[in-house]
Design an enzyme around this catalytic site. Structure first.
Site, mmCIF file in Angstrom:
data_model
loop_
_atom_site.group_PDB
_atom_site.id
_atom_site.type_symbol
_atom_site.label_atom_id
_atom_site.label_comp_id
_atom_site.label_asym_id
_atom_site.label_seq_id
_atom_site.Cartn_x
_atom_site.Cartn_y
_atom_site.Cartn_z
ATOM 1 C CB CYS A 169 -0.928 0.021 1.161
ATOM 2 S SG CYS A 169 -2.289 -1.361 1.040
ATOM 3 C CB VAL A 170 4.244 2.261 1.337
ATOM 4 C CG1 VAL A 170 5.267 3.108 1.397
ATOM 5 C CG2 VAL A 170 3.807 2.006 3.012
#
Length: 335
Positions: free
Chosen positions: A86-87
Protein backbone atom coordinates in the site's frame (compact mmCIF):
# COMPACT_ATOMS: atom_id res chain seq x y z
CA UNK A 1 2.00 -18.72 -13.17
CA UNK A 2 2.80 -16.38 -10.28
CA UNK A 3 -0.08 -14.81 -8.41
CA UNK A 4 -0.29 -11.91 -5.96
CA UNK A 5 -2.58 -13.92 -3.69
CA UNK A 6 -1.52 -15.74 -0.52
CA UNK A 7 -3.56 -18.44 1.24
CA UNK A 8 -6.61 -18.10 -1.07
CA UNK A 9 -7.49 -18.47 -4.73
CA UNK A 10 -10.16 -15.86 -5.48
CA UNK A 11 -12.63 -16.48 -8.33
CA UNK A 12 -11.51 -15.16 -11.69
CA UNK A 13 -12.80 -11.59 -12.13
CA UNK A 14 -13.77 -12.56 -15.68
CA UNK A 15 -16.42 -14.88 -14.24
CA UNK A 16 -17.95 -12.20 -12.01
CA UNK A 17 -21.70 -11.63 -12.21
CA UNK A 18 -24.29 -9.65 -10.28
CA UNK A 19 -23.13 -7.41 -7.44
CA UNK A 20 -19.48 -8.41 -7.79
CA UNK A 21 -19.46 -7.43 -11.46
CA UNK A 22 -21.11 -4.11 -10.58
CA UNK A 23 -18.40 -3.41 -8.00
CA UNK A 24 -15.63 -4.19 -10.51
CA UNK A 25 -17.25 -1.90 -13.06
CA UNK A 26 -17.38 0.98 -10.58
CA UNK A 27 -13.81 0.37 -9.42
CA UNK A 28 -12.60 0.53 -13.02
CA UNK A 29 -14.49 3.78 -13.69
CA UNK A 30 -13.72 5.62 -10.44
CA UNK A 31 -10.38 4.16 -9.34
CA UNK A 32 -8.93 3.77 -12.81
CA UNK A 33 -7.62 0.23 -12.26
CA UNK A 34 -9.32 -2.87 -13.64
CA UNK A 35 -9.88 -5.55 -11.01
CA UNK A 36 -7.11 -4.54 -8.56
CA UNK A 37 -5.96 -7.45 -6.36
CA UNK A 38 -6.70 -5.41 -3.22
CA UNK A 39 -10.39 -5.92 -3.99
CA UNK A 40 -10.26 -9.16 -6.00
CA UNK A 41 -8.89 -10.86 -2.86
CA UNK A 42 -12.16 -10.01 -1.09
CA UNK A 43 -14.31 -11.54 -3.83
CA UNK A 44 -14.16 -14.93 -2.11
CA UNK A 45 -16.53 -13.24 0.36
CA UNK A 46 -18.61 -10.90 -1.86
CA UNK A 47 -20.49 -9.47 1.12
CA UNK A 48 -17.18 -7.86 2.19
CA UNK A 49 -16.16 -6.65 -1.26
CA UNK A 50 -18.91 -4.07 -1.82
CA UNK A 51 -18.65 -2.25 1.55
CA UNK A 52 -14.83 -2.22 1.50
CA UNK A 53 -14.95 -0.56 -1.91
CA UNK A 54 -17.76 1.77 -0.83
CA UNK A 55 -15.82 3.04 2.18
CA UNK A 56 -12.73 3.75 0.12
CA UNK A 57 -14.69 5.33 -2.72
CA UNK A 58 -16.87 7.60 -0.62
CA UNK A 59 -13.93 8.85 1.48
CA UNK A 60 -10.72 8.85 -0.58
CA UNK A 61 -12.17 9.23 -4.06
CA UNK A 62 -15.52 11.04 -3.83
CA UNK A 63 -15.23 12.71 -0.44
CA UNK A 64 -14.43 16.41 0.00
CA UNK A 65 -10.86 17.60 0.32
CA UNK A 66 -7.69 17.39 -1.70
CA UNK A 67 -6.94 14.00 -3.25
CA UNK A 68 -3.26 14.69 -2.58
CA UNK A 69 -4.03 15.34 1.07
CA UNK A 70 -6.03 12.15 1.43
CA UNK A 71 -3.35 10.13 -0.37
CA UNK A 72 -0.80 11.49 2.12
CA UNK A 73 -3.03 10.50 5.03
CA UNK A 74 -3.49 7.02 3.53
CA UNK A 75 0.26 6.74 2.99
CA UNK A 76 0.83 7.64 6.64
CA UNK A 77 -1.61 4.91 7.69
CA UNK A 78 0.14 2.39 5.45
CA UNK A 79 3.56 3.31 6.85
CA UNK A 80 2.24 2.98 10.40
CA UNK A 81 0.86 -0.48 9.56
CA UNK A 82 4.05 -1.61 7.76
CA UNK A 83 2.24 -2.41 4.51
CA UNK A 84 4.79 -2.01 1.68
CA UNK A 85 2.25 -2.90 -1.02
CA UNK A 86 0.00 0.00 0.00
CA UNK A 87 2.92 2.37 0.59
CA UNK A 88 4.04 1.78 -2.99
CA UNK A 89 0.47 2.13 -4.28
CA UNK A 90 -0.03 5.53 -2.64
CA UNK A 91 3.34 6.70 -3.92
CA UNK A 92 2.19 5.89 -7.46
CA UNK A 93 -1.13 7.61 -6.78
CA UNK A 94 0.68 10.75 -5.61
CA UNK A 95 2.34 10.76 -9.03
CA UNK A 96 -1.17 10.51 -10.48
CA UNK A 97 -2.21 13.70 -8.64
CA UNK A 98 0.68 15.52 -10.34
CA UNK A 99 2.83 15.69 -7.17
CA UNK A 100 5.86 14.04 -8.77
CA UNK A 101 8.52 15.66 -6.58
CA UNK A 102 6.55 14.87 -3.42
CA UNK A 103 6.06 11.25 -4.46
CA UNK A 104 9.79 10.80 -5.04
CA UNK A 105 10.75 12.51 -1.78
CA UNK A 106 8.59 10.01 0.05
CA UNK A 107 9.90 7.10 -2.04
CA UNK A 108 13.39 8.08 -0.84
CA UNK A 109 12.11 8.12 2.76
CA UNK A 110 12.57 11.89 2.97
CA UNK A 111 10.27 14.34 4.72
CA UNK A 112 7.91 16.33 2.49
CA UNK A 113 9.23 19.78 1.62
CA UNK A 114 5.86 21.34 2.48
CA UNK A 115 4.87 21.72 6.14
CA UNK A 116 1.23 21.15 5.17
CA UNK A 117 2.08 17.87 3.48
CA UNK A 118 4.18 16.80 6.46
CA UNK A 119 1.27 17.46 8.84
CA UNK A 120 -1.07 15.34 6.73
CA UNK A 121 1.41 12.47 6.57
CA UNK A 122 2.06 12.65 10.32
CA UNK A 123 -1.68 12.72 11.00
CA UNK A 124 -2.12 9.47 9.06
CA UNK A 125 0.79 7.90 10.95
CA UNK A 126 -0.76 8.88 14.29
CA UNK A 127 -4.10 7.21 13.59
CA UNK A 128 -2.74 3.72 14.38
CA UNK A 129 -2.66 4.56 18.10
CA UNK A 130 -6.14 4.25 19.64
CA UNK A 131 -7.01 7.44 21.48
CA UNK A 132 -4.18 9.48 19.94
CA UNK A 133 -4.90 13.22 19.90
CA UNK A 134 -5.55 13.79 16.22
CA UNK A 135 -6.53 17.44 16.61
CA UNK A 136 -6.17 20.09 15.52
CA UNK A 137 -6.88 18.44 12.21
CA UNK A 138 -4.58 19.36 9.31
CA UNK A 139 -7.74 19.87 7.20
CA UNK A 140 -11.03 21.74 7.68
CA UNK A 141 -13.49 20.13 10.10
CA UNK A 142 -16.10 19.77 7.37
CA UNK A 143 -13.71 17.43 5.53
CA UNK A 144 -13.27 15.17 8.58
CA UNK A 145 -15.69 12.44 7.37
CA UNK A 146 -13.61 12.01 4.20
CA UNK A 147 -10.24 12.03 5.96
CA UNK A 148 -11.31 9.85 8.88
CA UNK A 149 -13.06 7.50 6.45
CA UNK A 150 -9.90 7.31 4.34
CA UNK A 151 -7.76 6.51 7.37
CA UNK A 152 -10.13 3.82 8.65
CA UNK A 153 -10.60 2.35 5.18
CA UNK A 154 -6.87 1.83 4.88
CA UNK A 155 -6.48 0.49 8.38
CA UNK A 156 -8.77 -2.26 7.08
CA UNK A 157 -7.32 -2.57 3.58
CA UNK A 158 -3.69 -2.61 4.83
CA UNK A 159 -4.50 -5.57 7.03
CA UNK A 160 -6.28 -7.50 4.28
CA UNK A 161 -3.41 -6.83 1.88
CA UNK A 162 -0.66 -7.75 4.36
CA UNK A 163 -2.44 -10.97 5.29
CA UNK A 164 -3.57 -12.18 1.87
CA UNK A 165 -1.36 -10.58 -0.82
CA UNK A 166 2.36 -10.59 -1.54
CA UNK A 167 4.32 -7.38 -0.92
CA UNK A 168 4.92 -6.67 -4.61
CA UNK A 169 2.67 -4.02 -6.12
CA UNK A 170 4.01 -4.83 -9.63
CA UNK A 171 5.56 -8.04 -11.00
CA UNK A 172 9.24 -8.33 -10.21
CA UNK A 173 9.10 -5.32 -7.89
CA UNK A 174 9.08 -2.89 -10.83
CA UNK A 175 7.58 -0.22 -8.56
CA UNK A 176 11.09 0.25 -7.14
CA UNK A 177 12.07 2.17 -10.29
CA UNK A 178 11.27 5.87 -10.43
CA UNK A 179 10.38 5.81 -14.13
CA UNK A 180 7.90 2.98 -13.59
CA UNK A 181 6.26 4.80 -10.67
CA UNK A 182 5.94 7.95 -12.73
CA UNK A 183 4.56 6.21 -15.82
CA UNK A 184 2.07 4.21 -13.73
CA UNK A 185 0.93 7.39 -12.01
CA UNK A 186 0.52 9.32 -15.25
CA UNK A 187 -1.61 6.49 -16.63
CA UNK A 188 -4.03 7.04 -13.75
CA UNK A 189 -3.89 10.83 -13.69
CA UNK A 190 -7.07 11.53 -15.68
CA UNK A 191 -9.17 9.38 -13.36
CA UNK A 192 -7.51 10.55 -10.15
CA UNK A 193 -7.88 14.25 -10.93
CA UNK A 194 -11.64 14.15 -11.29
CA UNK A 195 -14.08 13.79 -8.41
CA UNK A 196 -16.96 11.39 -9.06
CA UNK A 197 -20.43 11.90 -7.67
CA UNK A 198 -20.60 11.16 -3.91
CA UNK A 199 -22.90 8.36 -2.83
CA UNK A 200 -22.79 6.27 -6.00
CA UNK A 201 -21.45 3.22 -4.11
CA UNK A 202 -24.31 3.18 -1.60
CA UNK A 203 -26.77 1.33 -3.91
CA UNK A 204 -24.29 -1.57 -3.82
CA UNK A 205 -24.99 -1.98 -0.08
CA UNK A 206 -27.90 -3.66 1.71
CA UNK A 207 -29.60 -1.34 4.24
CA UNK A 208 -26.37 -0.31 5.96
CA UNK A 209 -27.64 2.19 8.54
CA UNK A 210 -26.38 5.76 9.07
CA UNK A 211 -22.99 5.01 10.59
CA UNK A 212 -21.02 6.79 13.33
CA UNK A 213 -21.38 10.40 14.50
CA UNK A 214 -18.17 11.63 12.89
CA UNK A 215 -19.63 10.77 9.46
CA UNK A 216 -23.13 12.10 10.08
CA UNK A 217 -24.79 13.29 6.88
CA UNK A 218 -22.02 11.87 4.68
CA UNK A 219 -22.06 8.77 2.41
CA UNK A 220 -18.99 7.66 4.38
CA UNK A 221 -21.22 6.79 7.35
CA UNK A 222 -23.38 4.10 5.69
CA UNK A 223 -20.31 2.65 3.96
CA UNK A 224 -18.49 2.34 7.28
CA UNK A 225 -21.56 0.80 8.93
CA UNK A 226 -21.90 -1.76 6.12
CA UNK A 227 -18.26 -2.81 6.32
CA UNK A 228 -18.49 -3.19 10.08
CA UNK A 229 -21.58 -5.38 9.84
CA UNK A 230 -20.04 -7.61 7.16
CA UNK A 231 -16.68 -7.95 8.93
CA UNK A 232 -18.18 -8.72 12.34
CA UNK A 233 -19.99 -11.70 10.81
CA UNK A 234 -16.60 -13.44 10.93
CA UNK A 235 -17.01 -13.72 14.69
CA UNK A 236 -19.15 -16.78 13.99
CA UNK A 237 -15.96 -18.67 13.08
CA UNK A 238 -14.66 -18.40 16.66
CA UNK A 239 -15.94 -19.88 19.91
CA UNK A 240 -16.73 -17.84 23.01
CA UNK A 241 -13.27 -18.30 24.54
CA UNK A 242 -11.58 -17.23 21.30
CA UNK A 243 -13.76 -14.13 21.09
CA UNK A 244 -13.04 -13.20 24.71
CA UNK A 245 -9.32 -13.53 24.06
CA UNK A 246 -9.51 -11.29 20.96
CA UNK A 247 -11.66 -8.70 22.74
CA UNK A 248 -9.30 -8.52 25.72
CA UNK A 249 -6.21 -8.17 23.56
CA UNK A 250 -7.77 -5.40 21.44
CA UNK A 251 -9.10 -3.59 24.52
CA UNK A 252 -5.54 -3.33 25.88
CA UNK A 253 -3.84 -2.60 22.53
CA UNK A 254 -1.98 0.72 22.39
CA UNK A 255 -1.02 0.70 18.72
CA UNK A 256 2.35 -0.97 19.20
CA UNK A 257 3.52 -3.69 16.83
CA UNK A 258 4.00 -7.08 18.54
CA UNK A 259 7.46 -8.27 19.48
CA UNK A 260 9.31 -10.65 17.17
CA UNK A 261 8.42 -13.64 19.36
CA UNK A 262 4.70 -12.74 19.39
CA UNK A 263 4.64 -12.79 23.17
CA UNK A 264 1.09 -13.10 24.49
CA UNK A 265 -0.38 -14.53 21.27
CA UNK A 266 -2.21 -17.86 21.52
CA UNK A 267 -0.28 -20.87 20.24
CA UNK A 268 -1.34 -22.04 16.80
CA UNK A 269 -1.74 -25.64 18.03
CA UNK A 270 -4.13 -24.56 20.80
CA UNK A 271 -6.24 -21.65 19.50
CA UNK A 272 -5.45 -21.27 15.79
CA UNK A 273 -8.57 -19.22 15.03
CA UNK A 274 -7.94 -16.68 17.77
CA UNK A 275 -4.29 -16.50 16.72
CA UNK A 276 -5.23 -15.74 13.09
CA UNK A 277 -7.76 -13.10 14.11
CA UNK A 278 -5.28 -11.37 16.43
CA UNK A 279 -2.51 -11.49 13.85
CA UNK A 280 -4.87 -9.96 11.29
CA UNK A 281 -5.61 -7.16 13.77
CA UNK A 282 -2.14 -6.38 15.08
CA UNK A 283 0.48 -7.85 12.72
CA UNK A 284 -1.07 -9.33 9.55
CA UNK A 285 2.34 -9.40 7.86
CA UNK A 286 3.28 -12.10 10.38
CA UNK A 287 0.63 -14.60 9.22
CA UNK A 288 2.37 -17.72 7.92
CA UNK A 289 1.34 -20.77 5.93
CA UNK A 290 1.62 -22.71 9.18
CA UNK A 291 -0.82 -20.39 10.94
CA UNK A 292 -3.38 -20.85 8.19
CA UNK A 293 -2.85 -24.63 7.95
CA UNK A 294 -3.30 -25.05 11.72
CA UNK A 295 -6.76 -23.46 11.49
CA UNK A 296 -8.09 -24.76 8.20
CA UNK A 297 -10.32 -27.80 8.20
CA UNK A 298 -12.21 -29.32 5.25
CA UNK A 299 -15.18 -27.10 6.09
CA UNK A 300 -13.05 -23.93 6.04
CA UNK A 301 -13.27 -22.50 2.53
CA UNK A 302 -11.55 -19.41 1.20
CA UNK A 303 -14.78 -17.60 2.06
CA UNK A 304 -14.24 -18.53 5.71
CA UNK A 305 -10.58 -17.49 5.76
CA UNK A 306 -11.30 -14.10 4.21
CA UNK A 307 -14.07 -13.57 6.75
CA UNK A 308 -11.83 -14.51 9.68
CA UNK A 309 -9.07 -12.17 8.51
CA UNK A 310 -11.63 -9.42 7.91
CA UNK A 311 -13.04 -9.93 11.41
CA UNK A 312 -9.60 -9.46 12.94
CA UNK A 313 -8.78 -6.53 10.68
CA UNK A 314 -11.99 -4.72 11.54
CA UNK A 315 -11.53 -5.44 15.25
CA UNK A 316 -8.44 -3.21 15.07
CA UNK A 317 -10.33 -0.61 13.01
CA UNK A 318 -13.16 -0.67 15.55
CA UNK A 319 -10.69 -0.16 18.41
CA UNK A 320 -9.23 2.88 16.64
CA UNK A 321 -12.61 4.29 15.64
CA UNK A 322 -14.20 3.84 19.06
CA UNK A 323 -11.43 5.92 20.62
CA UNK A 324 -12.11 8.92 18.36
CA UNK A 325 -13.35 12.07 20.06
CA UNK A 326 -15.76 14.17 18.02
CA UNK A 327 -14.79 17.86 18.04
CA UNK A 328 -17.42 20.44 18.98
CA UNK A 329 -17.15 21.98 15.50
CA UNK A 330 -18.15 18.67 13.94
CA UNK A 331 -21.07 18.24 16.34
CA UNK A 332 -22.31 21.68 15.35
CA UNK A 333 -22.29 20.64 11.66
CA UNK A 334 -24.45 17.58 12.28
CA UNK A 335 -27.94 17.80 10.75
Amino acid sequence: MSTPFRHTQPPSPKSATGRVAEVYEQISADFGIDRPPTFVVLSSAPELLAPAWALMRESLIAGPGSRTGKELAALGVSLANRCPFCVDAHTVLLHATGEHALAEQLARDEDPASAEHERLLDWGLATRVPGADLRPYPFPDEQAPAYLGTALAFHFINRIVSALLTEQLLPGGLQRFRAVRSIAGRALSRTVRRTPEPGAALPLLDDPGPGPDWAAGSPVGPAYAALGAAARAGAGLLDADDLALVHTALRDWDGEHPSAVLRGFPRRQERPGARLALLAALAPYRITDEDVAAWRRPEHSDHCLVHLVAYGAFAAVDRIESALALPAALREHQP
